[in-house]
Design an enzyme around this catalytic site. Structure first.
Site, mmCIF file in Angstrom:
data_model
loop_
_atom_site.group_PDB
_atom_site.id
_atom_site.type_symbol
_atom_site.label_atom_id
_atom_site.label_comp_id
_atom_site.label_asym_id
_atom_site.label_seq_id
_atom_site.Cartn_x
_atom_site.Cartn_y
_atom_site.Cartn_z
ATOM 1 C CB ALA A 110 67.506 8.937 -41.235
ATOM 2 C CB ALA A 111 64.133 12.611 -43.283
ATOM 3 C CE LYS A 112 65.410 18.610 -43.692
ATOM 4 N NZ LYS A 112 64.690 19.299 -44.793
ATOM 5 C CG ASN B 146 61.882 26.350 -46.510
ATOM 6 O OD1 ASN B 146 62.958 26.428 -45.927
ATOM 7 N ND2 ASN B 146 60.731 26.675 -45.916
ATOM 8 C CE1 TYR C 272 64.682 18.207 -40.148
ATOM 9 C CE2 TYR C 272 66.849 18.171 -39.113
ATOM 10 C CZ TYR C 272 65.924 18.790 -39.926
ATOM 11 O OH TYR C 272 66.228 19.995 -40.513
ATOM 12 C CB ALA D 222 56.396 30.159 -48.543
#
Length: 268
Positions: free
Chosen positions: A159-161, A86, A157, A15
């Site tokens: 694949a993680a998402k 986030n 990245y 944040a």
């Protein structure tokens, strides 16, 4: 439009800048109280200081950190209604984009999943009992259009998402009947520190394209990604989608993936 968020308690990870900062600011503006998690604070977050904001300094690469953030929020504000996962992008010490499957090592893959997926899993695990205690709530996972657009750039990245999108759908099915809505927001390229900092994505792409940082952000990248709007999105545009999903006005929206990508995805 009143989003009916006054008095709600939210946790927002990552944040201190970019999308996370915009989300924290928007939720505060809508009357929510926000526990903002980040390794350090920054001028933007400091400017939001007040009784409705709690900064929780944590490193989300630490497996204990997501649970600590949730517990601090509950202790400080008396409960939890909204969780915004986030935090994501390059793990601490990493720089994206990376090109080709053979580039990231095993350690790169582990760090990428730790930061972009496992931290969210742990935050959700900690949050669910508190959300249930309030009779339900909203979880919003900030994913990426790259979860739905396989490519040889940033394969770890992406694949993680993709895992985050699958997790979102599964959680929505399990906890929707108990009043917890789980959705994701998938940004495309957004004008954040990831692009604009020294050595960031614009500089890396510019080195290959023979263009300066400003030209990459304003012209090269939008053309390379065939952005329909011709520009990278603003963090506030992502935050607006998150706030709407957090709101009771989205009471029948769960298991959805809201795309805010400047027209990057062309698929149906």
């Amino acid at each position: 439009m009143d989003l009916r968020l006054t008095g709600k308690v939210a946790v927002v990870t990552g944040a201190s800048k970019g999308i996370g900062l915009a989300v924290a600011r928007t939720l505060l503006d809508e009357g929510a109280r926000v526990a903002a998690a980040s390794r350090t604070t920054g001028p933007g977050l400091d400017a939001l200081a007040g009784p409705g904001l709690l900064h929780v300094p944590v490193d989300l690469m630490d497996p204990a950190a997501p649970g600590q953030v949730v517990e601090r929020a509950v202790q400080h504000f008396g409960g939890l209604d909204i969780l915004v996962n986030n935090a994501g992008g390059p793990p601490p010490g990493a720089t994206l984009p990376r090109f080709g499957f053979m580039t990231p090592t095993d350690d790169d893959w582990r760090d990428m999943f730790e930061f972009n997926l496992f931290s969210a899993v742990r935050a959700i695990r900690a949050a669910i009992p508190h959300l249930l205690a309030r009779g339900g709530g909203s979880i919003i996972n900030v994913s990426s259009v790259n979860a739905r657009h396989p490519a040889p750039m940033n394969v770890d990245y992406n694949a993680a998402k993709a895992g985050m999108n699958n997790l979102t759908k599964g959680l929505s099915e399990e906890y929707g009947p108990q009043g917890i809505r789980v959705n994701s927001v998938s940004p495309g390229p957004v004008r954040t520190d990831w692009w604009t900092k020294d050595g960031g994505a614009a500089d890396i792409i510019g080195a290959q394209a023979g263009a300066g940082r400003a030209a990459v952000i304003d012209k090269v990248a939008p053309e390379m990604m065939a952005l329909t709007t011709g520009r990278l999105a603003d963090p506030q545009e992502i935050a607006d989608a998150v706030a709407l999903l957090a709101s009771p006005r989205s009471a029948s929206t769960t298991g959805a993936d809201i795309v805010v990508d400047s027209g990057f995805l062309k698929e149906l």
